[in-house]
Scaffold this active site. Structure first.
Site, mmCIF file in Angstrom:
data_model
loop_
_atom_site.group_PDB
_atom_site.id
_atom_site.type_symbol
_atom_site.label_atom_id
_atom_site.label_comp_id
_atom_site.label_asym_id
_atom_site.label_seq_id
_atom_site.Cartn_x
_atom_site.Cartn_y
_atom_site.Cartn_z
ATOM 1 C CD GLU A 61 47.251 33.823 37.982
ATOM 2 O OE1 GLU A 61 47.608 33.813 39.382
ATOM 3 O OE2 GLU A 61 47.256 34.887 37.496
ATOM 4 C CB SER A 72 51.970 32.373 39.213
ATOM 5 O OG SER A 72 50.941 32.821 38.248
ATOM 6 N NE ARG A 86 41.776 35.056 40.719
ATOM 7 C CZ ARG A 86 42.287 35.838 39.582
ATOM 8 N NH1 ARG A 86 42.838 35.131 38.607
ATOM 9 N NH2 ARG A 86 42.218 36.996 39.641
ATOM 10 N NE ARG A 105 41.598 41.645 38.036
ATOM 11 C CZ ARG A 105 42.590 40.981 37.450
ATOM 12 N NH1 ARG A 105 43.849 41.385 38.351
ATOM 13 N NH2 ARG A 105 42.585 40.031 36.657
ATOM 14 N NE ARG A 128 48.692 39.935 45.433
ATOM 15 C CZ ARG A 128 48.915 39.129 44.559
ATOM 16 N NH1 ARG A 128 48.308 38.819 43.401
ATOM 17 N NH2 ARG A 128 49.764 38.007 45.057
#
Length: 433
Positions: free
Chosen positions: A356, A359, A398, A284, A269
């Protein structure tokens, strides 16, 4: 993609949903009016086109009758009419394609409709916690993952920057092994206990696949592309893309539902719009690993499948002994293609907060319409669009961060969670190189 017939019959409901999503009343009304106008223009044109085609066919038959009756004047008039109608139809078919394209382009950027029980809100501050599991361990002076990783000699951001720039990390030694162990543990859990089929999908996909899972056209700037012949392929931002598209343009036998897929892949990403956020460490990144879960099901079982998928992701953290909380995202924080989303947030003592790590979203038939993915009902005749779900099970990078921070010791070492030790060759503690 939403059903234009539903929009035609429920314009105010769509406008209300867009307002819940964060648009102003004026903007939502304008969007709906534009869609309705495009739909009416398309339908009106198709009606005229069909009438012209019908008249062309009828006039062609009348020519034969006129010639049989030796009425040359009538035959000539009918031939002229047919010629004019033929020209109109040819032009009209091209115009119809343009009107179809305009309507589909407008529909492609409309987000999914939130379910009625999704809390209405503007951003993450309006999300609603539904449960909290595990108590954070008391650590006198908790360090962040990058401080621990660099001190151990297994995490190198400077060399990564030389290779690739910012938002990349070189992880080595026992931390690299720990990251690999996390991914293997998650895959084993989901395949042996949770009923998912492991898939090793392509990491490069076509635009059509990205459109199917709604990365395109709205989120193009968040993707990395590679030239491919005269066209391009994209590096997957998540394996949701290839896994969900496994049923693209297919009709699945209803008795085979639900289909459940899982994959451990690298994800890529550009993190467009995240400048200045989480620049320290590997929270990130442009490249990261994630175990994905995808379910293909029907309308009747989709919500139960959503709860089940969330529980599968939570089980990963329970087995790892990581404190977490689960929240329902509000309408303003929910993803573009979701109808409802559960976020699972893991406790990070170095940041003194929950972040987070998964999801899990139920998308209804929103993606299926974009992919033209259907299932055949029990009667063997009728078909309906499948319902799709996706969730992280969980983000491996993560999870690595969470294990490093929650299992850090005062002497700078990291204890290995019991469940991971078989994957680590029995190693119980990670020490400096």
């Amino acid at each position: 993609m939403l059903d234009i017939r539903w929009i035609r019959e429920n314009p105010q409901a769509l406008a209300d949903a867009l307002v819940k999503r964060g648009q102003s009343v004026e903007s939502a009304r304008s969007v709906v009016d534009d869609l309705v106008a495009k739909d009416e223009a398309r339908r009106s044109h198709l009606t005229r086109l069909q009438e012209a085609q019908a008249r062309q066919n009828a006039a062609s038959k009348e020519i034969g009758k006129a010639m049989a009756a030796k009425d040359a004047a009538l035959a000539d008039r009918l031939k002229a009419e047919v010629s004019e109608l033929k020209s109109f139809v040819q032009t009209g078919e091209s115009e119809a394609r343009e009107l179809d394209r305009a309507l589909n382009d407008a529909l492609a950027v409309i987000p999914n409709l939130p379910l009625d029980d999704v809390p209405v809100g503007r951003d993450e501050n309006d999300n609603v916690e539904i449960r909290r599991v595990g108590e954070p361990r008391q650590i006198a002076a908790p360090k962040e993952h990058f401080e621990i990783g660099e001190a151990l000699g297994y995490m190198d951001f400077e060399r990564a920057a030389k290779l690739s720039g910012s938002r990349f990390t070189v992880v080595s030694g026992q931390l690299a092994r720990l990251e690999r162990a996390l991914g293997q543990f998650m895959l084993d859990l989901h395949t042996t206990e949770h009923g998912y089929t492991e898939v090793n999908p392509p990491l490069l996909v076509r635009d059509e696949a990205l459109f199917g899972t709604n990365q395109l056209p709205k989120f193009e700037e968040d993707l990395f592309f590679a030239k491919h012949g005269e066209g391009r392929l994209a590096l997957i931002p998540t394996s949701e893309v290839p896994l969900t598209n496994l049923v693209r343009e297919e009709i699945v036998a209803g008795e085979k539902l639900p289909l459940r897929f899982t994959a451990l892949t690298a994800c890529f990403r550009s993190e467009a719009g995240s400048a200045g956020r989480d620049t320290r460490g590997m929270l990130r990144q442009h490249q990261f690993y994630k175990v994905e879960m995808v379910s293909i099901t029907d309308a009747e079982t989709a919500l139960a499948e959503h709860d089940r998928m969330t529980e599968c992701a939570e089980t990963v953290l329970k087995r790892l002994g990581l404190p977490f909380r689960t929240v329902v995202l509000c309408t303003g924080d929910m993803g573009f293609g979701a109808r409802k989303t559960h976020d699972i947030e893991v406790w990070l003592p170095g940041q003194n907060t929950y972040r987070e790590i998964s999801s899990c979203s139920v998308c209804g038939d929103f993606q299926a319409r974009r992919m033209n993915a259907r299932y055949r009902a029990a009667d063997g005749k009728s078909t309906a669009f499948v319902h799709t779900l996706n969730g992280s099970g969980v983000a491996v990078g993560r999870a690595l961060i969470a294990v490093i921070e929650n299992y850090q010791n005062d002497d700078g070492t990291i204890s290995v969670p019991d469940v991971l030790r078989p994957y680590m060759g029995g190693v119980a503690k990670i020490e400096a190189a």
